[in-house]
Scaffold this motif. Structure first.
Motif, PDB file in Angstrom:
ATOM      1  N   HIS A  21       0.834  -1.210   0.000  1.00 39.39           N
ATOM      2  CA  HIS A  21       0.000   0.000   0.000  1.00 39.39           C
ATOM      3  C   HIS A  21       0.862   1.251   0.000  1.00 39.39           C
ATOM      4  O   HIS A  21       0.626   2.187  -0.776  1.00 39.39           O
ATOM      5  N   THR A  37      -8.050   5.115   2.208  1.00 43.95           N
ATOM      6  CA  THR A  37      -7.592   4.729   3.530  1.00 43.95           C
ATOM      7  C   THR A  37      -7.626   5.951   4.429  1.00 43.95           C
ATOM      8  O   THR A  37      -6.951   6.940   4.137  1.00 43.95           O
ATOM      9  N   THR A  44      -1.386   3.542   7.640  1.00 43.24           N
ATOM     10  CA  THR A  44      -0.795   2.317   7.108  1.00 43.24           C
ATOM     11  C   THR A  44       0.566   2.060   7.751  1.00 43.24           C
ATOM     12  O   THR A  44       0.908   0.920   8.066  1.00 43.24           O
TER      13      THR A  44
END
Length: 108
Positions: A21, A37, A44
């Motif tokens: 990601h 996100t 993350t």
């Protein structure tokens, strides 16, 4: 031992997903994405740290299970790198739909 192997495999998968990601966000910032996100790469990165700690903790709890699972992951990655990535399915479904749409436009 089996439970420790499952936890190690899941944690390692999370690490790989988080790294993927972050890499995609850095290399392809303008790519269209159907999902966002919350917090972007900051959240993350936080999840990555927790997943790495889980991987390390699994080695502390049961090094044999963690080592066996890591070995299996390594073998699967070698298999993918040497053979499977060269024999993937021709195209993903969305690419096939795009090719069909393009062919229909050429006909009209």
């Amino acid at each position: 031992m089996l439970l420790n192997m499952a936890v190690f495999g899941a944690a390692l998968s999370y690490v790989l997903m988080m790294v993927g990601h972050i890499v995609l966000r850095r290399r392809e910032p303008g790519m269209a994405r159907p999902h966002r996100t919350p917090g972007g790469t900051v959240t993350t990165g936080f999840a990555l740290v927790i997943a790495v700690l889980a991987v390390i903790a699994t080695f502390l709890v049961d090094p044999i299970a963690a080592g066996a699972t890591l070995g299996a992951f390594a073998l699967f990655m070698v298999y993918f790198g040497l053979y499977s990535r060269h024999h993937l399915v021709a195209a993903a479904p969305d690419e096939e739909f795009a090719a069909l749409a393009e062919a229909e436009e050429e006909l009209t």
